[in-house]
Design an enzyme around this catalytic site. Structure first.
Site, PDB file in Angstrom:
ATOM      1  N   TRP A 181       2.997  -0.202 -10.258  1.00  0.00           N
ATOM      2  CA  TRP A 181       3.804  -0.423 -11.744  1.00  0.00           C
ATOM      3  C   TRP A 181       2.373  -0.863 -12.624  1.00  0.00           C
ATOM      4  O   TRP A 181       1.786  -1.935 -13.240  1.00  0.00           O
ATOM      5  CB  TRP A 181       4.774  -0.851 -12.013  1.00  0.00           C
ATOM      6  CG  TRP A 181       5.150  -0.751 -13.427  1.00  0.00           C
ATOM      7  CD1 TRP A 181       5.114   0.284 -14.262  1.00  0.00           C
ATOM      8  CD2 TRP A 181       4.423  -1.985 -14.819  1.00  0.00           C
ATOM      9  NE1 TRP A 181       5.167   0.187 -15.862  1.00  0.00           N
ATOM     10  CE2 TRP A 181       4.893  -0.740 -15.656  1.00  0.00           C
ATOM     11  CE3 TRP A 181       4.351  -3.142 -15.092  1.00  0.00           C
ATOM     12  CZ2 TRP A 181       4.602  -1.478 -17.669  1.00  0.00           C
ATOM     13  CZ3 TRP A 181       3.356  -3.077 -16.259  1.00  0.00           C
ATOM     14  CH2 TRP A 181       4.071  -3.028 -17.267  1.00  0.00           C
ATOM     15  N   GLU A 222       6.095   3.271  -9.693  1.00  0.00           N
ATOM     16  CA  GLU A 222       7.340   2.613 -10.617  1.00  0.00           C
ATOM     17  C   GLU A 222       6.916   3.575 -11.645  1.00  0.00           C
ATOM     18  O   GLU A 222       5.770   3.423 -12.067  1.00  0.00           O
ATOM     19  CB  GLU A 222       7.120   1.201 -10.706  1.00  0.00           C
ATOM     20  CG  GLU A 222       8.627   1.380 -12.268  1.00  0.00           C
ATOM     21  CD  GLU A 222       8.595  -0.573 -12.784  1.00  0.00           C
ATOM     22  OE1 GLU A 222       7.300  -1.242 -11.462  1.00  0.00           O
ATOM     23  OE2 GLU A 222       9.561  -0.806 -12.618  1.00  0.00           O
ATOM     24  N   LYS A 224       8.064   4.822 -15.665  1.00  0.00           N
ATOM     25  CA  LYS A 224       7.689   4.048 -16.841  1.00  0.00           C
ATOM     26  C   LYS A 224       8.384   5.209 -18.022  1.00  0.00           C
ATOM     27  O   LYS A 224       7.640   6.570 -18.076  1.00  0.00           O
ATOM     28  CB  LYS A 224       7.611   3.126 -16.879  1.00  0.00           C
ATOM     29  CG  LYS A 224       7.601   2.368 -18.168  1.00  0.00           C
ATOM     30  CD  LYS A 224       7.465   0.585 -18.446  1.00  0.00           C
ATOM     31  CE  LYS A 224       7.697   0.426 -19.701  1.00  0.00           C
ATOM     32  NZ  LYS A 224       7.546  -0.766 -19.122  1.00  0.00           N
ATOM     33  N   ASP A 257      12.962   2.108 -11.724  1.00  0.00           N
ATOM     34  CA  ASP A 257      14.228   0.909 -12.287  1.00  0.00           C
ATOM     35  C   ASP A 257      14.376   1.689 -13.561  1.00  0.00           C
ATOM     36  O   ASP A 257      14.460   2.172 -14.044  1.00  0.00           O
ATOM     37  CB  ASP A 257      12.284   0.493 -13.011  1.00  0.00           C
ATOM     38  CG  ASP A 257      12.543  -1.232 -14.068  1.00  0.00           C
ATOM     39  OD1 ASP A 257      13.676  -1.273 -14.809  1.00  0.00           O
ATOM     40  OD2 ASP A 257      12.056  -1.726 -13.519  1.00  0.00           O
ATOM     41  N   HIS A 260      13.911   2.007 -17.208  1.00  0.00           N
ATOM     42  CA  HIS A 260      12.276   2.843 -17.268  1.00  0.00           C
ATOM     43  C   HIS A 260      12.680   4.780 -17.582  1.00  0.00           C
ATOM     44  O   HIS A 260      12.312   5.445 -17.226  1.00  0.00           O
ATOM     45  CB  HIS A 260      11.656   2.884 -16.505  1.00  0.00           C
ATOM     46  CG  HIS A 260      11.017   1.868 -16.346  1.00  0.00           C
ATOM     47  ND1 HIS A 260       9.623   1.854 -15.292  1.00  0.00           N
ATOM     48  CD2 HIS A 260      11.388   0.966 -16.606  1.00  0.00           C
ATOM     49  CE1 HIS A 260      10.036   0.219 -15.757  1.00  0.00           C
ATOM     50  NE2 HIS A 260      10.378  -0.299 -16.085  1.00  0.00           N
ATOM     51  N   HIS A 284      14.319  -1.104  -8.972  1.00  0.00           N
ATOM     52  CA  HIS A 284      14.220  -2.491  -9.803  1.00  0.00           C
ATOM     53  C   HIS A 284      15.398  -2.857 -10.210  1.00  0.00           C
ATOM     54  O   HIS A 284      15.912  -1.574 -11.401  1.00  0.00           O
ATOM     55  CB  HIS A 284      13.209  -2.634 -10.976  1.00  0.00           C
ATOM     56  CG  HIS A 284      11.975  -2.883 -10.020  1.00  0.00           C
ATOM     57  ND1 HIS A 284      10.746  -2.775 -10.771  1.00  0.00           N
ATOM     58  CD2 HIS A 284      11.708  -3.770  -8.661  1.00  0.00           C
ATOM     59  CE1 HIS A 284       9.799  -3.615 -10.584  1.00  0.00           C
ATOM     60  NE2 HIS A 284      10.023  -3.832  -8.955  1.00  0.00           N
ATOM     61  N   ASP A 292      13.816  -0.547 -22.762  1.00  0.00           N
ATOM     62  CA  ASP A 292      13.639  -1.014 -21.573  1.00  0.00           C
ATOM     63  C   ASP A 292      13.413  -2.468 -21.926  1.00  0.00           C
ATOM     64  O   ASP A 292      12.563  -3.593 -21.343  1.00  0.00           O
ATOM     65  CB  ASP A 292      12.082  -0.943 -21.228  1.00  0.00           C
ATOM     66  CG  ASP A 292      12.396  -1.727 -19.436  1.00  0.00           C
ATOM     67  OD1 ASP A 292      12.557  -1.864 -18.490  1.00  0.00           O
ATOM     68  OD2 ASP A 292      10.988  -1.676 -19.506  1.00  0.00           O
ATOM     69  N   ASP A 294      14.970  -5.562 -20.395  1.00  0.00           N
ATOM     70  CA  ASP A 294      15.155  -5.981 -19.234  1.00  0.00           C
ATOM     71  C   ASP A 294      16.345  -7.687 -19.732  1.00  0.00           C
ATOM     72  O   ASP A 294      15.463  -8.585 -19.064  1.00  0.00           O
ATOM     73  CB  ASP A 294      14.162  -6.970 -19.316  1.00  0.00           C
ATOM     74  CG  ASP A 294      12.511  -5.536 -18.217  1.00  0.00           C
ATOM     75  OD1 ASP A 294      13.294  -4.930 -17.718  1.00  0.00           O
ATOM     76  OD2 ASP A 294      11.857  -5.050 -19.259  1.00  0.00           O
ATOM     77  N   ASP A 325      14.851  -7.384 -11.869  1.00  0.00           N
ATOM     78  CA  ASP A 325      13.754  -7.089 -12.586  1.00  0.00           C
ATOM     79  C   ASP A 325      13.782  -7.174 -13.951  1.00  0.00           C
ATOM     80  O   ASP A 325      14.298  -6.451 -15.183  1.00  0.00           O
ATOM     81  CB  ASP A 325      12.763  -6.470 -12.461  1.00  0.00           C
ATOM     82  CG  ASP A 325      11.359  -6.030 -13.026  1.00  0.00           C
ATOM     83  OD1 ASP A 325      10.881  -7.000 -14.410  1.00  0.00           O
ATOM     84  OD2 ASP A 325      10.873  -4.589 -13.206  1.00  0.00           O
TER      85      ASP A 325
HETATM   86  C1  RNT Z   1       7.048  -2.977 -15.996  1.00  0.00           C
HETATM   87  C2  RNT Z   1       8.012  -2.899 -15.100  1.00  0.00           C
HETATM   88  C3  RNT Z   1       7.312  -3.928 -13.957  1.00  0.00           C
HETATM   89  C4  RNT Z   1       7.708  -5.244 -14.447  1.00  0.00           C
HETATM   90  C5  RNT Z   1       7.306  -5.970 -13.542  1.00  0.00           C
HETATM   91  C6  RNT Z   1       6.618  -7.451 -13.659  1.00  0.00           C
HETATM   92  O1  RNT Z   1       7.903  -2.222 -17.102  1.00  0.00           O
HETATM   93  O2  RNT Z   1       9.510  -2.445 -14.661  1.00  0.00           O
HETATM   94  O3  RNT Z   1       8.290  -3.484 -12.754  1.00  0.00           O
HETATM   95  O4  RNT Z   1       8.507  -5.413 -15.303  1.00  0.00           O
HETATM   96  O5  RNT Z   1       5.941  -5.224 -12.271  1.00  0.00           O
HETATM   97 ZN    ZN Z   2      10.299  -2.823 -13.185  1.00  0.00          ZN
END
Ligand code: RNT
Ligand code: ZN
Length: 418
Positions: A181, A222, A224, A257, A260, A284, A292, A294, A325
């Protein structure tokens, strides 16, 4: 109600609770090391902000500052989570001792020897991530940079990461999911959207030309939608990542993810869409709030629906690789790990306790009235009893029994970190 009452109730709708618990105990779910220290790692100045468009917010005391502190915190978390955890490391967590520092393009397996020892002692496998952010060579582009020297540096980092992933897989005897990523993107309107994507594509091609056994190392791409500071353009967009994975099925898999995508898009619906074409996919699991962000994973509708799709699509038979994640710096970080991990386990167990064949039959025979009734009634089945029994079976505390451990650790260990 006792577990045996609950078991009987589930048996009446054709569900074997013992079999469900047994199955979940063998499913690897990756625990991300980066929740423990706000994604700082050990190879750059921790006072510098994160880059790559990601952000931790909050300054709860007790952040792990060294590998010893991080390992101790991970141990505390592991003691409170049921299931079959696996570690998930970023390259920035390389352990350098006696002046053995190496830049990211020069990282070697030996910089992860202590992590291998850690995993071996605990019987864990380990996933890996090259770190394409929080480094002076993010210009801010990395693998898509127009500067050849910069791009080369990051390609070399990717190749070094393949070698490290191979080392982890071989030493630990478990496949290593290696996720690519980058936060590559632009803050404002680009003049060239194609060039960076072509360079990104070519860079991944070069990284994946490093030899590896696809049965042991599983590179992922990955995607985004956008990041902080790079709002106008993301090089590794959904179409880019998915197309790359589709064109290179023999050497990588797509990773989704759930933070994303545009806010009304849902990853649970994308899981079966991808599984119709890809033998394997990776996830993720996170909790995006408006963006995003998290946040810690909850036992909420989205997580439950993701788990239901994984189970219904045969994802637990090795087709879906599950990793957490998220990174919350505003609450006790170990509690954040434990809460999110337990909720992911809860969602998977909940999904395993659904009469999926029966529900599918109702759909296929057009019996939508009964399907709605059946799906609604499932919501009040005595799931909590089965969950508590699962925790006991795994030798881990049930709900209501673990938070005091966190409080104790905070008093005794975290508060001393000043
Ligand atoms: C970031 C991605 C990625 C990170 C990690 C730390 O938007 O989700 O996966 O969160 O690699
Ligand atoms: Zn991620």
């Amino acid at each position: 109600m006792s577990y045996s009452d609950a078991k009987e109730k589930y048996a009446k709708i054709g569900i074997d609770t013992d079999a469900a618990m047994k199955k979940l105990r063998d499913v690897p779910v990756s625990l991300h090391c980066w929740q423990g220290d706000d994604v700082k790692g050990f190879d750059t100045d921790p006072s510098k902000p994160l880059t790559g468009g990601i952000q931790t917010t909050g300054n709860y005391p007790g952040r792990a500052r060294t590998y010893q502190e991080l390992m101790s915190d991970i141990d505390k978390a592991l003691s409170l989570i049921p299931g079959r955890p696996k570690m998930n490391l970023h390259a920035s967590y390389a352990i350098f001792e006696d002046g053995d520092w190496a830049d990211r393009d020069k990282l070697e397996p030996r910089h992860f020897k202590k992590w291998v020892d850690f995993c071996k002692e605990r019987g864990l496998g380990c996933d890996f991530n090259p770190t394409f952010f929080s480094h002076p060579k993010c210009d801010p582009l990395t693998l898509s940079s127009p500067n050849e020297e910069t791009r080369r540096f990051w390609i070399d980092h990717g190749k070094a990461s393949i070698r490290i992933s191979k080392y982890l897989a071989e030493e630990l005897g478990e496949e290593c999911i290696m996720n690519i990523w980058t936060g590559d993107g632009l803050k404002d309107i680009p003049a060239d959207r194609l060039g960076p994507r072509e360079r990104y594509r070519d860079s991944i091609d070069e990284i994946l030309s490093e030899p590896f056994d696809f049965a042991k190392v599983k590179p992922c791409i990955e995607s985004k939608v956008f990041g902080i500071g790079v709002e106008s353009y993301t090089v590794g967009s959904a179409e880019f990542a998915l197309s790359y994975a589709a064109m290179n099925k023999d050497k990588c898999i797509p990773l989704m993810d759930n933070g994303h995508y545009h806010p009304t898009e849902v990853v649970y619906d994308k899981i079966p869409a991808l599984l119709a074409f890809f033998p394997e996919i990776a996830l993720h699991v996170t909790r995006p709030i408006r963006w995003d962000s998290d946040h810690v994973v909850l036992f909420d509708d989205e997580t439950r629906e993701i788990a239901r799709e994984i189970v219904r699509c045969g994802g637990l038979e090795g087709r879906v690789h599950i990793a957490l994640d998220y990174f919350d710096a505003s609450i006790n970080r170990i509690s954040a790990w434990v809460t999110g991990y337990r909720n992911t386990q809860k969602a998977l167990l909940y999904a395993l306790l659904q009469p999926n064949d029966r529900l599918k039959e109702l759909q296929d025979t057009g019996n939508f009235t009964e399907l709605m009734v059946a799906q609604e009634e499932l919501k009040t089945m005595p799931f909590g009893e089965v969950w508590d029994e699962y925790c006991r079976l795994c030798g881990k505390p049930a709900d209501g029994e673990w938070f005091s451990e966190i409080e104790k650790y905070e008093k005794e260990v975290l508060e001393a970190r000043v």
